[in-house]
Design an enzyme around this catalytic site. Structure first.
Site, PDB file in Angstrom:
ATOM      1  N   PHE A 244      10.255  15.195  -5.070  1.00 48.94           N
ATOM      2  CA  PHE A 244       9.318  16.049  -6.461  1.00 48.94           C
ATOM      3  C   PHE A 244       9.872  15.398  -7.550  1.00 48.94           C
ATOM      4  O   PHE A 244       9.788  16.232  -8.530  1.00 48.94           O
ATOM      5  CB  PHE A 244       8.965  17.118  -5.962  1.00 48.94           C
ATOM      6  CG  PHE A 244       7.940  17.707  -5.056  1.00 48.94           C
ATOM      7  CD1 PHE A 244       6.825  17.314  -3.941  1.00 48.94           C
ATOM      8  CD2 PHE A 244       9.271  18.556  -4.132  1.00 48.94           C
ATOM      9  CE1 PHE A 244       6.327  17.651  -2.781  1.00 48.94           C
ATOM     10  CE2 PHE A 244       8.638  19.022  -2.604  1.00 48.94           C
ATOM     11  CZ  PHE A 244       7.379  18.593  -2.544  1.00 48.94           C
ATOM     12  N   GLY A 471       7.030  12.417   2.709  1.00 51.00           N
ATOM     13  CA  GLY A 471       6.081  13.146   3.684  1.00 51.00           C
ATOM     14  C   GLY A 471       4.727  12.840   2.918  1.00 51.00           C
ATOM     15  O   GLY A 471       3.427  13.480   2.616  1.00 51.00           O
ATOM     16  N   ALA A 514       2.513   3.575  -2.767  1.00 48.33           N
ATOM     17  CA  ALA A 514       1.601   3.465  -1.903  1.00 48.33           C
ATOM     18  C   ALA A 514       1.157   2.186  -2.532  1.00 48.33           C
ATOM     19  O   ALA A 514       0.412   1.069  -1.848  1.00 48.33           O
ATOM     20  CB  ALA A 514       0.996   4.482  -2.130  1.00 48.33           C
ATOM     21  N   ARG A 614      -9.216   2.779  -4.554  1.00 46.03           N
ATOM     22  CA  ARG A 614      -9.311   2.282  -2.768  1.00 46.03           C
ATOM     23  C   ARG A 614      -8.332   3.423  -2.316  1.00 46.03           C
ATOM     24  O   ARG A 614      -7.110   3.677  -2.817  1.00 46.03           O
ATOM     25  CB  ARG A 614      -8.626   0.711  -2.529  1.00 46.03           C
ATOM     26  CG  ARG A 614      -8.801   1.255  -1.092  1.00 46.03           C
ATOM     27  CD  ARG A 614      -7.969   0.240  -0.470  1.00 46.03           C
ATOM     28  NE  ARG A 614      -7.917  -1.379  -0.868  1.00 46.03           N
ATOM     29  CZ  ARG A 614      -9.282  -2.101  -0.298  1.00 46.03           C
ATOM     30  NH1 ARG A 614     -10.413  -1.762   1.142  1.00 46.03           N
ATOM     31  NH2 ARG A 614      -9.705  -3.191  -0.721  1.00 46.03           N
ATOM     32  N   ASN A 617      -5.902   5.917   2.712  1.00 44.74           N
ATOM     33  CA  ASN A 617      -5.544   6.819   4.665  1.00 44.74           C
ATOM     34  C   ASN A 617      -6.315   8.074   4.196  1.00 44.74           C
ATOM     35  O   ASN A 617      -5.808   8.730   2.822  1.00 44.74           O
ATOM     36  CB  ASN A 617      -4.631   7.092   4.986  1.00 44.74           C
ATOM     37  CG  ASN A 617      -4.197   8.279   6.107  1.00 44.74           C
ATOM     38  OD1 ASN A 617      -5.393   8.896   6.064  1.00 44.74           O
ATOM     39  ND2 ASN A 617      -3.717   7.802   6.892  1.00 44.74           N
ATOM     40  N   THR A 620      -3.548  11.432   4.369  1.00 46.96           N
ATOM     41  CA  THR A 620      -2.845  11.503   3.409  1.00 46.96           C
ATOM     42  C   THR A 620      -2.667  11.238   1.765  1.00 46.96           C
ATOM     43  O   THR A 620      -2.431  12.350   1.641  1.00 46.96           O
ATOM     44  CB  THR A 620      -1.569  10.674   3.446  1.00 46.96           C
ATOM     45  OG1 THR A 620      -2.447   9.575   3.743  1.00 46.96           O
ATOM     46  CG2 THR A 620      -1.643  10.242   5.586  1.00 46.96           C
ATOM     47  N   GLN A 624      -2.430  14.960  -0.588  1.00 46.79           N
ATOM     48  CA  GLN A 624      -1.409  14.971  -1.136  1.00 46.79           C
ATOM     49  C   GLN A 624      -2.200  15.297  -2.809  1.00 46.79           C
ATOM     50  O   GLN A 624      -1.572  16.442  -3.482  1.00 46.79           O
ATOM     51  CB  GLN A 624      -1.760  13.369  -1.993  1.00 46.79           C
ATOM     52  CG  GLN A 624      -0.371  12.528  -1.215  1.00 46.79           C
ATOM     53  CD  GLN A 624       0.951  13.447  -1.561  1.00 46.79           C
ATOM     54  OE1 GLN A 624       1.532  13.232  -2.361  1.00 46.79           O
ATOM     55  NE2 GLN A 624       2.167  13.475  -0.604  1.00 46.79           N
ATOM     56  N   GLY A 688      -2.149   5.272  -7.952  1.00 47.42           N
ATOM     57  CA  GLY A 688      -1.772   6.332  -7.235  1.00 47.42           C
ATOM     58  C   GLY A 688      -1.850   8.306  -7.339  1.00 47.42           C
ATOM     59  O   GLY A 688      -2.783   7.935  -8.179  1.00 47.42           O
ATOM     60  N   GLU A 691       0.195  12.536  -7.566  1.00 42.85           N
ATOM     61  CA  GLU A 691       0.532  13.536  -8.498  1.00 42.85           C
ATOM     62  C   GLU A 691      -0.606  14.126  -9.580  1.00 42.85           C
ATOM     63  O   GLU A 691      -0.729  14.838 -10.299  1.00 42.85           O
ATOM     64  CB  GLU A 691       1.605  12.657  -9.886  1.00 42.85           C
ATOM     65  CG  GLU A 691       3.162  12.539  -9.105  1.00 42.85           C
ATOM     66  CD  GLU A 691       4.006  12.065 -10.146  1.00 42.85           C
ATOM     67  OE1 GLU A 691       5.275  12.812 -10.227  1.00 42.85           O
ATOM     68  OE2 GLU A 691       3.656  10.975 -10.719  1.00 42.85           O
TER      69      GLU A 691
END
Length: 729
Positions: A244, A471, A514, A614, A617, A620, A624, A688, A691
């Protein structure tokens, strides 16, 4: 071979959408999940290094001054004690050398209470901890240390200043306006895994197992601190138990372990206690924010003012970017934005999850809610009519803009009532119940990234990069992209992360991981596909692969003919960063209840609708978003760093007193992901998400508290005492 792309424009054509393996976008479980839940994933302090000594920090008990002397005789005489290290290089702000030469030893300067000043090393942790209590440290304390950000002298940050039109005139002429001040407390990252490192030397070569986010930068930082060449250092961090932002840079444990291991010629492990992590590692700055907003009778913004004050240590360059999304989120011709920095003697202020927007967006959205109420306009409708067509300050187009879609679809999914809104309209027993909403925005960044992909003679793929996984799902996303591009099931894809012996990735931070590393993996796999297409007598666009075989039945291993193919994907952001404004967008909706007698606030349900390109996953990405919403609950209701005004020490340095949300605080949470394709965001058309899920969420909760009970608060967190004080008579 290297497949390189510098993205100066859009990447047209959704190549990943034409693949047949069917991996991308699906809710694929984490490929490393079993290792984590069975305890076989190795974290920084758990490596099986032969005969490590154990180091324990001793920390300063003053806020400003110099260490005059350290009497270590008693400690050194205790059982098992091997060394006492008081090298000034342990602190990351110490004087540093250049590669190839030892840094100059500097006096131990103390900049804040709790700063590490010595490391006691012993055969066992218990021996080191006991001996650390017997060091006798004398200080030359310097009076007048600035401890209170409210009274410290502000330094204007000229590069943050924006002045367009005449805000004062717009406020005077406005049909409706608000001028209010909102304050937020400081925050800690509070990651599960404490900061830890094991260092070992073999001749001139140093290997450090550590809990770090940005190995591509950390290796340079450590080389600089030790005065050695980068090629003599290997950093290893395949698993990181949360960061973080707190593990973006090297911390004292990494440097101290390396120094002690070199002195003792044996491995040394240093693990910070939970209290030391809170006391030593970076914090999010508290903020003071003044919002001045003006609109005409139709609810169109005519004036926009956002002034902020944040803090940091003397000499530090980081300034909490509170204004980051305010620059572009809402249109208004008359604009004034400014930032002040005050210097105080608390631990370094740095990046904590969603730096800037995590506290700037809630303040803005609380002010927008007040203005919407004054104008008599539904909060969702008010925001919809103030979305700009272009960046209102830079006059640039957006790469894509999903805020309106998120507002409309989020409101529908939540069941938002867009009728007249007044507080105290619903009560159940002792509880007032209300709803609130807020916009979300988080700037999108991309970063240079490299990844190596090998296609072995047996038809298996191996992905290698020094990118880390905190993670967030990086292992799984890289495997999905490689498997999708090469037509391989996940059990035939291996991903190796967190090792500086691999190509340099972008590191985990800024929500760029990512999209950036995914683009590098994509480029490497696209080059491998071109080689395979030649072998199959077709072109890359026409190559169809699934389950390890080319359409028509020929397996990939046959095409390889015993060879192993290898490609390096190299992605760089280019001119598009200067030609467009890129951001993820979203909307939060919250329902809360507030106890009439105690002032306790509970979030009954919360929905976040997000657009971030896009979806790589579904599982995941949703995780987030859920994590970000959970952080929003903490920001709104519980989380605050409290410092003693006498000496500046942190009064709540653990998870017992620093109140993060627990399971009972996080009730019904729903995530709506509005997938889009943004060809300017990255090579894989993704943005992203790590956050975005907390950028504004606390504002939605604050607005819901007001709607529930009538307490319009301008301080976060909204603790029961503050809510009680704000209740109408």
């Amino acid at each position: 071979m290297t497949a390189h792309l510098k993205q100066d424009g859009p990447v047209e054509g959704a190549a990943l959408d034409g693949m047949k393996q069917g991996l991308l976008g699906r809710p694929v479980p984490r490929i490393e999940g079993l290792a984590k839940v069975t305890g076989t994933a190795t974290y920084a302090a758990e490596y099986d290094v032969a005969d490590p000594a154990e180091g324990v920090f001793v920390t300063a008990t003053i806020s400003k001054g110099v260490v005059r002397s350290i009497d270590s005789a008693a400690a050194r005489a205790m059982p098992g004690v091997l060394a006492v290290i008081d090298d000034a290089r342990m602190t990351t702000r110490a004087a540093q050398g250049t590669a190839g030469e030892a840094p100059q030893q500097a006096p131990q300067r103390v900049s804040y209470w709790g700063q590490p000043v010595a490391l006691v090393v012993a055969e066992t942790f218990e021996q080191a901890r006991d001996a650390a209590k017997h060091l006798v440290i004398e200080y030359d304390e310097e009076p007048g240390a600035a401890l209170d950000p409210a009274t410290a002298t502000p330094e204007p940050q000229e590069d943050e200043a924006v002045n367009m039109g005449d805000l004062d005139a717009a406020m005077q002429a406005a049909a409706y306006s608000v001028d209010l001040t909102i304050e937020t407390e400081g925050h800690a990252s509070a990651a599960m895994e404490p900061h830890a490192a094991i260092a070992a030397w073999e001749g001139d070569k140093l290997t450090v197992h550590a809990s770090l986010q940005m190995l591509n930068y950390n290796i340079s930082e450590l080389a600089d601190a030790l005065g050695i060449e980068e090629e003599n250092i290997r950093l290893v961090a395949p698993y990181v138990g949360g960061g973080f932002g707190s593990k973006l840079g090297i911390s004292e444990d990494v440097v101290a372990a390396a120094l002690a291991a070199r002195e003792l010629s044996r491995p040394v492990r240093v693990v910070m206690s939970r209290q030391q992590v809170f006391q030593c590692v970076m914090r999010r700055s508290e903020t003071w924010q003044r919002l001045r907003l003006a609109c005409d009778g139709d609810g169109v913004l005519t004036g926009f003012g956002h002034q902020a004050r944040v803090s940091n240590l003397p000499g530090e360059t980081f300034t909490e970017p509170v204004l980051q999304s305010s620059h572009f989120l809402y249109a208004a011709p008359n604009r004034s934005l400014s930032m002040d920095l005050v210097r105080i003697h608390r631990m370094t202020a740095g990046s904590v999850r969603a730096p800037g927007e995590a506290v700037g967006m809630p303040a803005l959205e609380m002010a927008m809610d007040e203005l919407a109420e004054k104008a008599g306009i539904d909060p969702v409708a008010f925001r919809l009519r103030n979305i700009p067509d272009r960046d209102p300050e830079a006059d640039l187009p957006f790469t894509s803009h999903g805020l309106a879609d998120c507002l409309r679809k989020g409101a529908k999914a939540f069941g938002w009532d867009n009728g007249p809104r007044k507080p105290r309209q619903r009560r159940e027993g002792d509880w007032w119940i209300g709803t609130g909403m807020a916009s979300a925005a988080r700037v999108h960044n991309a970063s240079e990234a490299k990844a190596r992909v090998r296609l072995t003679a047996e038809g298996r793929a191996v992905v290698e990069t020094d990118m880390t996984d905190l993670g967030t799902g990086t292992y799984t996303i890289c495997a999905q992209i490689a498997g999708e591009m090469l037509g391989l099931p996940l059990d035939r894809v291996t991903v190796a992360l967190g090792d500086t012996d691999h190509p340099r990735g972008p590191g985990s931070g800024g929500s760029w991981g990512a999209a950036s590393i995914g683009s590098a993996v994509y480029l490497a796999c696209k080059a491998l596909r071109e080689d395979l297409a030649r072998r199959a007598n077709t072109d890359e666009a026409g190559l169809v692969m699934k389950d390890g075989a080319v359409e028509g039945g020929r397996c990939i291993a046959d095409l390889l003919g015993g060879e192993t193919l290898e490609e390096l994907g190299h992605y760089e952001p280019g001119d598009n960063e200067d030609d467009f404004t890129a951001s993820g967008f979203g909307a939060f909706f919250a329902e809360v209840r507030v106890n009439h007698w105690t002032g306790e606030a509970r979030v009954d349900r919360m929905l976040g609708a997000f657009g971030f390109g896009r979806v790589l996953n579904e599982k995941t990405a949703r995780s987030q978003c859920l994590g970000g919403i959970t952080w929003s609950i903490g920001t709104a209701l519980t989380e605050a760093l409290h410092f003693d005004p006498r000496d500046g020490h942190l009064a709540n340095p653990d998870l017992a007193e620093y109140h993060v949300p627990v399971h009972r605080d996080v009730r019904e949470v729903e995530v709506l992901m509005l997938e889009e394709r943004d060809p300017l965001a990255s090579a894989i058309q993704a943005k992203g998400i790590g956050e975005l899920g907390m950028c504004g969420g606390a504002g939605a909760i604050a607005n819901a508290v007001y709607n529930a009970c009538g307490a319009r608060l301008h301080q976060l967190p909204m603790t029961p005492d503050r809510i009680l004080a704000g209740l109408p008579a």
